[in-house]
Design an enzyme around this catalytic site. Structure first.
Site, PDB file in Angstrom:
ATOM      1  N   GLU A 188      16.234 -14.005   7.470  1.00 51.22           N
ATOM      2  CA  GLU A 188      16.066 -12.624   7.013  1.00 51.22           C
ATOM      3  C   GLU A 188      14.900 -12.525   6.036  1.00 51.22           C
ATOM      4  O   GLU A 188      14.071 -11.615   6.123  1.00 51.22           O
ATOM      5  CB  GLU A 188      17.361 -12.154   6.345  1.00 51.22           C
ATOM      6  CG  GLU A 188      17.319 -10.723   5.854  1.00 51.22           C
ATOM      7  CD  GLU A 188      18.601 -10.307   5.163  1.00 51.22           C
ATOM      8  OE1 GLU A 188      18.703  -9.123   4.822  1.00 51.22           O
ATOM      9  OE2 GLU A 188      19.499 -11.162   4.936  1.00 51.22           O
ATOM     10  N   ILE A 223       3.943  -8.311   4.562  1.00 51.51           N
ATOM     11  CA  ILE A 223       2.742  -9.076   4.198  1.00 51.51           C
ATOM     12  C   ILE A 223       1.522  -8.178   3.945  1.00 51.51           C
ATOM     13  O   ILE A 223       0.677  -8.482   3.113  1.00 51.51           O
ATOM     14  CB  ILE A 223       2.437 -10.180   5.237  1.00 51.51           C
ATOM     15  CG1 ILE A 223       1.462 -11.183   4.641  1.00 51.51           C
ATOM     16  CG2 ILE A 223       1.936  -9.602   6.535  1.00 51.51           C
ATOM     17  CD1 ILE A 223       1.378 -12.479   5.416  1.00 51.51           C
ATOM     18  N   HIS A 224       1.456  -7.042   4.620  1.00 49.85           N
ATOM     19  CA  HIS A 224       0.318  -6.127   4.434  1.00 49.85           C
ATOM     20  C   HIS A 224       0.729  -4.835   3.721  1.00 49.85           C
ATOM     21  O   HIS A 224      -0.011  -3.851   3.762  1.00 49.85           O
ATOM     22  CB  HIS A 224      -0.319  -5.793   5.782  1.00 49.85           C
ATOM     23  CG  HIS A 224      -0.884  -6.998   6.478  1.00 49.85           C
ATOM     24  ND1 HIS A 224      -1.974  -7.689   5.999  1.00 49.85           N
ATOM     25  CD2 HIS A 224      -0.492  -7.645   7.594  1.00 49.85           C
ATOM     26  CE1 HIS A 224      -2.244  -8.701   6.792  1.00 49.85           C
ATOM     27  NE2 HIS A 224      -1.353  -8.710   7.775  1.00 49.85           N
ATOM     28  N   GLU A 271       7.056  -0.479 -10.640  1.00 51.30           N
ATOM     29  CA  GLU A 271       8.115  -1.227 -11.312  1.00 51.30           C
ATOM     30  C   GLU A 271       7.710  -2.694 -11.363  1.00 51.30           C
ATOM     31  O   GLU A 271       7.052  -3.197 -10.448  1.00 51.30           O
ATOM     32  CB  GLU A 271       9.423  -1.087 -10.534  1.00 51.30           C
ATOM     33  CG  GLU A 271      10.586  -1.818 -11.161  1.00 51.30           C
ATOM     34  CD  GLU A 271      11.888  -1.667 -10.394  1.00 51.30           C
ATOM     35  OE1 GLU A 271      12.842  -2.384 -10.739  1.00 51.30           O
ATOM     36  OE2 GLU A 271      11.961  -0.854  -9.443  1.00 51.30           O
ATOM     37  N   ILE A 329      11.772 -13.205 -12.632  1.00 52.43           N
ATOM     38  CA  ILE A 329      12.834 -14.202 -12.724  1.00 52.43           C
ATOM     39  C   ILE A 329      12.172 -15.539 -13.044  1.00 52.43           C
ATOM     40  O   ILE A 329      11.209 -15.928 -12.380  1.00 52.43           O
ATOM     41  CB  ILE A 329      13.658 -14.322 -11.433  1.00 52.43           C
ATOM     42  CG1 ILE A 329      14.543 -13.096 -11.254  1.00 52.43           C
ATOM     43  CG2 ILE A 329      14.521 -15.591 -11.457  1.00 52.43           C
ATOM     44  CD1 ILE A 329      15.443 -13.132 -10.052  1.00 52.43           C
ATOM     45  N   ILE A 330      12.689 -16.202 -14.069  1.00 50.83           N
ATOM     46  CA  ILE A 330      12.245 -17.541 -14.434  1.00 50.83           C
ATOM     47  C   ILE A 330      13.380 -18.500 -14.061  1.00 50.83           C
ATOM     48  O   ILE A 330      14.543 -18.254 -14.408  1.00 50.83           O
ATOM     49  CB  ILE A 330      11.948 -17.654 -15.952  1.00 50.83           C
ATOM     50  CG1 ILE A 330      10.874 -16.656 -16.381  1.00 50.83           C
ATOM     51  CG2 ILE A 330      11.577 -19.087 -16.333  1.00 50.83           C
ATOM     52  CD1 ILE A 330       9.511 -16.889 -15.803  1.00 50.83           C
ATOM     53  N   GLY A 337       8.728 -19.621 -23.075  1.00 53.90           N
ATOM     54  CA  GLY A 337       7.794 -18.513 -23.248  1.00 53.90           C
ATOM     55  C   GLY A 337       7.125 -18.062 -21.959  1.00 53.90           C
ATOM     56  O   GLY A 337       6.190 -17.262 -21.993  1.00 53.90           O
ATOM     57  N   TYR A 377      10.463  -7.655 -23.568  1.00 59.18           N
ATOM     58  CA  TYR A 377       9.787  -6.442 -23.085  1.00 59.18           C
ATOM     59  C   TYR A 377       9.242  -5.618 -24.252  1.00 59.18           C
ATOM     60  O   TYR A 377       8.120  -5.106 -24.194  1.00 59.18           O
ATOM     61  CB  TYR A 377      10.728  -5.597 -22.232  1.00 59.18           C
ATOM     62  CG  TYR A 377      11.297  -6.327 -21.038  1.00 59.18           C
ATOM     63  CD1 TYR A 377      10.575  -7.325 -20.376  1.00 59.18           C
ATOM     64  CD2 TYR A 377      12.566  -6.036 -20.564  1.00 59.18           C
ATOM     65  CE1 TYR A 377      11.108  -7.997 -19.283  1.00 59.18           C
ATOM     66  CE2 TYR A 377      13.093  -6.699 -19.464  1.00 59.18           C
ATOM     67  CZ  TYR A 377      12.367  -7.671 -18.836  1.00 59.18           C
ATOM     68  OH  TYR A 377      12.883  -8.335 -17.757  1.00 59.18           O
ATOM     69  N   LYS A 421       8.353  -6.771 -27.201  1.00 60.46           N
ATOM     70  CA  LYS A 421       7.207  -7.498 -27.763  1.00 60.46           C
ATOM     71  C   LYS A 421       5.937  -7.225 -26.963  1.00 60.46           C
ATOM     72  O   LYS A 421       4.837  -7.210 -27.527  1.00 60.46           O
ATOM     73  CB  LYS A 421       7.486  -9.005 -27.769  1.00 60.46           C
ATOM     74  CG  LYS A 421       8.318  -9.473 -28.943  1.00 60.46           C
ATOM     75  CD  LYS A 421       8.613 -10.952 -28.891  1.00 60.46           C
ATOM     76  CE  LYS A 421       7.385 -11.770 -29.130  1.00 60.46           C
ATOM     77  NZ  LYS A 421       7.675 -13.222 -29.254  1.00 60.46           N
TER      78      LYS A 421
END
Length: 160
Positions: free
Chosen positions: A37, A46-47, A79, A83-84, A92, A129, A131
Site C-alpha cells: 500500500e 511521486i509527482h 502543513e 517524526i524522529i 535536537g 514549535y 522556540k
C-alpha cells in the site's frame, strides 16, 4: 544532520514508522499500512506538487521524516509534520529538521504561512514549535481520535 527528498529505498523505514502506534498517534493516524500500500501511494504521489517529503539523515542513517503537506500555492500555506526515530530523540534533531523544513517552505516554495496540529498534552513538541516561532492560534476540541480517545489539538502557525 541533513534532509533530503524521500526515495523509494526509504519506504521500508517509512513502513516501520507507519505501523508503530506511538508514532502514528502523534500524527493522529491509524497505525496500519502494508508495504504494498505504501509503495502504491509513493507511486501515486511521486509527482504531486501539493507535498514534499524529506528524510532526516544522520551520518547516512535514517533518523526520521519531515513533511510539507497540503501545499496551497494560491493561499501560499501548508502543513508541516515531523517524526524522529526513538533512537535519535533528545539530540535536537526535531528542531533542526523543522528549521530546514521551514526554510524550504519559505525560501524555496515562497510560502507565506506554515501550520501544524499538535496534541495539547505533547509539551515537548509544543516547546520546540514555540522556540521556532510557531504561535498557538486556537484549540480544536476533540479534533482527533487516538488511543481510544478523542484528543484536543492546538492549531499552531508561523508566518514568513
Amino acid at each position: 544532520m541533513e534532509i533530503r527528498a524521500l526515495e523509494r529505498t526509504d519506504l521500508i523505514n517509512i513502513h516501520k514508522i507507519n505501523n508503530q502506534k506511538e508514532f502514528m498517534r502523534l500524527w493522529f493516524e491509524e497505525p496500519y499500512e502494508s508495504l504494498d500500500e505504501l509503495t502504491s501511494l509513493y507511486n501515486k504521489h511521486i509527482h504531486d506538487n501539493s507535498e514534499r517529503r524529506f528524510v532526516i539523515d544522520v551520518d547516512s542513517e535514517f533518523a526520521g521524516i519531515v513533511e510539507l503537506i497540503a501545499i496551497d500555492y494560491i493561499h501560499r500555506n501548508c502543513e508541516i509534520q515531523i517524526i524522529i526515530m526513538e533512537e535519535f530523540s533528545g539530540q535536537g534533531l526535531a528542531q533542526e529538521a523543522m528549521k530546514k523544513g521551514l526554510d524550504y517552505a519559505f525560501l524555496t516554495l515562497n510560502l507565506h504561512k506554515v501550520y501544524l496540529y499538535v496534541d495539547i498534552t505533547n509539551e515537548a513538541a509544543i516547546h520546540i514549535y514555540q522556540k521556532l516561532g510557531f504561535e498557538i492560534e486556537g484549540t480544536l476540541k476533540e479534533q482527533f481520535f487516538a488511543n481510544g480517545k478523542y484528543k484536543d489539538s492546538y492549531f499552531m502557525g508561523i508566518l514568513k
